[in-house]
Design an enzyme around this catalytic site. Structure first.
Site, mmCIF file in Angstrom:
data_model
loop_
_atom_site.group_PDB
_atom_site.id
_atom_site.type_symbol
_atom_site.label_atom_id
_atom_site.label_comp_id
_atom_site.label_asym_id
_atom_site.label_seq_id
_atom_site.Cartn_x
_atom_site.Cartn_y
_atom_site.Cartn_z
ATOM 1 N N HIS A 66 0.888 -1.286 0.117
ATOM 2 C CA HIS A 66 0.031 -0.083 0.217
ATOM 3 C C HIS A 66 0.770 1.466 0.064
ATOM 4 O O HIS A 66 0.383 2.256 0.363
ATOM 5 C CB HIS A 66 -0.878 0.088 1.212
ATOM 6 C CG HIS A 66 -1.916 -1.136 1.329
ATOM 7 N ND1 HIS A 66 -2.270 -1.805 2.429
ATOM 8 C CD2 HIS A 66 -2.492 -1.634 0.142
ATOM 9 C CE1 HIS A 66 -3.248 -2.701 1.998
ATOM 10 N NE2 HIS A 66 -3.297 -2.667 0.719
ATOM 11 N N HIS A 67 2.046 1.095 -0.341
ATOM 12 C CA HIS A 67 2.857 2.195 -0.307
ATOM 13 C C HIS A 67 2.675 3.229 -1.158
ATOM 14 O O HIS A 67 2.818 4.319 -1.111
ATOM 15 C CB HIS A 67 4.413 2.019 -0.668
ATOM 16 C CG HIS A 67 4.826 1.744 -1.974
ATOM 17 N ND1 HIS A 67 4.507 0.460 -2.488
ATOM 18 C CD2 HIS A 67 5.429 2.287 -2.960
ATOM 19 C CE1 HIS A 67 4.777 0.589 -3.833
ATOM 20 N NE2 HIS A 67 5.763 1.530 -4.204
ATOM 21 N N LYS A 72 -2.693 -2.263 -7.486
ATOM 22 C CA LYS A 72 -2.794 -2.842 -9.341
ATOM 23 C C LYS A 72 -2.667 -4.294 -9.548
ATOM 24 O O LYS A 72 -1.504 -4.475 -9.135
ATOM 25 C CB LYS A 72 -2.197 -1.784 -10.091
ATOM 26 C CG LYS A 72 -2.680 -1.761 -11.529
ATOM 27 C CD LYS A 72 -3.789 -1.069 -12.039
ATOM 28 C CE LYS A 72 -4.309 -1.293 -13.340
ATOM 29 N NZ LYS A 72 -5.078 -2.624 -13.174
ATOM 30 N N LYS A 96 7.090 -4.796 -10.197
ATOM 31 C CA LYS A 96 6.984 -4.338 -11.601
ATOM 32 C C LYS A 96 6.737 -2.924 -11.620
ATOM 33 O O LYS A 96 7.183 -2.117 -12.692
ATOM 34 C CB LYS A 96 5.917 -5.362 -12.119
ATOM 35 C CG LYS A 96 5.835 -5.498 -13.724
ATOM 36 C CD LYS A 96 4.484 -6.569 -13.792
ATOM 37 C CE LYS A 96 4.907 -7.743 -13.468
ATOM 38 N NZ LYS A 96 3.473 -8.505 -14.172
ATOM 39 N N ASP A 101 7.819 2.912 -13.049
ATOM 40 C CA ASP A 101 7.215 4.231 -12.615
ATOM 41 C C ASP A 101 5.872 4.151 -12.830
ATOM 42 O O ASP A 101 5.250 5.365 -13.471
ATOM 43 C CB ASP A 101 7.927 5.436 -13.123
ATOM 44 C CG ASP A 101 9.191 5.627 -12.630
ATOM 45 O OD1 ASP A 101 9.546 5.044 -11.484
ATOM 46 O OD2 ASP A 101 10.234 6.107 -13.518
ATOM 47 N N LYS A 108 -2.626 -8.835 -6.793
ATOM 48 C CA LYS A 108 -3.314 -9.804 -7.715
ATOM 49 C C LYS A 108 -4.522 -10.526 -7.325
ATOM 50 O O LYS A 108 -4.634 -10.669 -5.838
ATOM 51 C CB LYS A 108 -2.220 -10.913 -7.878
ATOM 52 C CG LYS A 108 -2.114 -11.837 -9.250
ATOM 53 C CD LYS A 108 -1.845 -10.766 -10.333
ATOM 54 C CE LYS A 108 -1.484 -11.770 -11.318
ATOM 55 N NZ LYS A 108 -0.443 -10.688 -12.547
ATOM 56 N N SER A 366 -2.178 -0.113 -18.645
ATOM 57 C CA SER A 366 -3.258 -0.056 -17.665
ATOM 58 C C SER A 366 -3.476 1.176 -17.027
ATOM 59 O O SER A 366 -4.211 1.591 -16.881
ATOM 60 C CB SER A 366 -3.286 -1.328 -16.690
ATOM 61 O OG SER A 366 -3.850 -2.641 -17.049
HETATM 62 N N1 GLU Z 1 -1.760 -9.339 -15.232
HETATM 63 C C1 GLU Z 1 -1.034 -8.284 -15.694
HETATM 64 C C2 GLU Z 1 0.435 -8.401 -15.279
HETATM 65 O O1 GLU Z 1 0.862 -9.414 -14.657
HETATM 66 C C3 GLU Z 1 -1.300 -6.840 -16.138
HETATM 67 C C4 GLU Z 1 -1.738 -6.346 -14.662
HETATM 68 C C5 GLU Z 1 -2.386 -4.763 -14.771
HETATM 69 O O2 GLU Z 1 -2.628 -4.508 -15.865
HETATM 70 O O3 GLU Z 1 -2.901 -4.282 -13.888
HETATM 71 O O4 GLU Z 1 1.427 -7.540 -15.276
#
Ligand code: GLU
Length: 475
Positions: A66-67, A72, A96, A101, A108, A366
């Site tokens: 949560h930083h 996402k 990632k 950035d 997930k 995204s």
């Molecule tokens: N599921 C993709 C990943 O592993 C995309 C995640 C996203 O777009 O939030 O990077």
């Protein structure tokens, strides 16, 4: 008799990568432990009527960090989904996002089902019920946690999630930003579907552009003419194969769930024809002109320049690593190479381009989609015509001052204003090139860093650490 050593779990592998990088950095243990820990794990069970009977569905959403908010990460539909796997994948998402950035924390989700065995109606009921569970616990929202597609899901599932979320949040003006990877007509963005594959291409293209690095591998620079083998012809694998072929690479091998095939001519498959065959026959085995191998893993061991696992985790392990003949492994999937396998590959002099960097194109686009949803306007809408008029003015001036006419084809090319797809692709290209440079520089600057994965993790940990320090959480 000595007990057989149990294979490491996915999260244990990710933790090894973390420790390797943490060991070359100078942050206090408390801060490192906070970065490593999964902040929230939500495990759910809910009933859904499937083929006339109620089935109890097992599902997860994990918020690793949560930083930065929102969190996402995608949602996976697969019969092998489990808590350990979703935690590992959420963890990878935090690193990632930091590397490219994207100002989000990692998350997930996963539902333990086999989507191939379910009808579209059943999948819709499961997806809507899962979204309801997320809403109930405040685990979804444009400022809270934003899901996206992953293995076994796509734009269709994201539209169901959006519709369910909107039903619970009438009048919320930014509701569209609660999920990404949506259909274009429902707040999606052009270029999201191909984004991970295109990012894989930009990342590998950048890696093979350095003469010194390629010399060490005995390769020439550039993509054109390189032989490529890809595991998986799903969304990521298909677009990766297509874009590599379009840019002059030879895709000579493909693996799917049914089998693996090889191109005996060495010239590379016609990817569009193969994708059509796969869609029609639900298998790749028997594709005209291809040689079918015994198992779907065999093609990974064939000779090639670049091997791209684009399916699931734990595909290259200590069992098959020594048989890999590729010079470069580009991790399009999440976690396809285990920590033990990586040691073997590195000893053999193989370059491994890690998932936390290489498949970040999906989440990058995204992020663009989320920005579009919050700003309620398509990229390019405001400035495209203005730019075209300005470019035309410059061309007119050049013609007047030189007295020479610019060819009409060149005029069209030079005066084109950017559409959404152009902006998405150039934003993605810039992101992937910039992030590769950061990782490569981190490796060159710190003599203790010997491989790209440790460098990528070191970049990610440093950025998250600095963010916690800036928050005032750690001194
Ligand atoms: N599921 C993709 C990943 O592993 C995309 C995640 C996203 O777009 O939030 O990077």
């Amino acid at each position: 008799m000595a007990a057989k050593k149990k294979a490491r779990s996915f999260i244990e592998n990710v933790d090894i990568y973390f420790e390797n990088a943490a060991g070359v950095l100078n942050y206090p243990a408390g801060l490192l432990n906070q970065i490593k820990a999964c902040n929230s794990v939500y495990q759910m069970r809910f009933p859904v009527k499937i083929k006339g009977e109620f089935k109890v569905i097992e599902a997860y959403r994990v918020q690793h960090s949560h930083h930065k908010l929102p969190c996402k990460g995608g949602i996976r539909y697969n019969e092998h989904v489990n808590q350990d796997e979703v935690m590992a994948l959420a963890t990878l998402m935090s690193y990632k996002c930091a590397i490219v950035d994207v100002p989000f924390g990692g998350a997930k989700g996963g539902i333990k089902i086999n989507p191939r065995e379910l009808s579209s109606g059943e999948l819709q009921r499961i997806t809507r019920r899962y979204t309801t569970e997320l809403v109930k616990k405040n685990f979804i929202g444009p400022a809270i946690d934003v899901p996206a597609p992953d293995y076994g899901t796509g734009a269709r599932e994201m539209a169901w999630i959006l519709d369910t979320y909107m039903a619970f949040n009438p009048g919320m003006i930014d509701a569209m930003g609660c999920v990404t990877g949506k259909p274009i007509g429902q707040g999606g963005i052009r270029g999201r579907e191909e984004a991970t594959g295109r990012g894989v291409y930009y990342g590998i293209r950048e890696a093979v552009s350095y003469k010194d690095d390629m010399k060490e591998l005995g390769l020439e620079t550039g993509i054109a003419g390189k032989t490529v083998i890809i595991q998986g012809l799903g969304n990521v694998g298909y677009h990766t194969a297509r874009i590599f072929a379009e840019n002059g690479a030879k895709v000579i091998g493909i693996a799917e769930y049914d089998s693996s095939i090889y191109d005996p001519t060495g010239e590379g498959f016609d990817i569009e024809a193969l994708a059509k065959y796969f869609k029609k026959n639900k298998k790749i085995g028997g594709f005209p002109g291809s040689k079918m191998l015994k198992t779907n893993m065999d093609v990974l061991e064939k000779k090639c320049d670049i091997l791209i696992p684009a399916a699931l985790e734990n595909m290259i392990t200590s069992k098959n690593a020594s048989k890999i003949k590729a010079k470069i492994i580009g991790e399009a999937a999440n976690g396809p190479v285990t920590a033990a396998a990586e040691q073997i590959l590195l000893k053999k002099g193989i370059m491994v381009i890690p998932d936390v960097y290489l498949n970040a194109g999906g989440v990058t686009v995204s992020y663009f989609e989320w920005l579009k949803n919050l700003s309620h306007v398509r990229f390019g809408r405001l400035q495209k015509r203005f730019d075209e008029n300005a470019f035309r003015g410059v061309i007119d001036l050049v013609e007047q001052t030189t007295g020479k006419a610019v060819k009409s084809r060149d005029k069209d090319l030079l005066s084109r204003g950017a559409d959404e797809i152009d902006l998405v692709r150039s934003g993605l290209e810039e992101t992937m090139i910039g992030a590769y440079k950061d990782i490569r520089n981190a490796k060159r600057k710190n003599k203790k860093i010997k491989d790209l994965r440790t460098a990528a993790f070191a970049v990610a940990i440093s950025k998250i650490a600095e963010s916690y320090i800036a928050l005032g959480v750690f001194p």
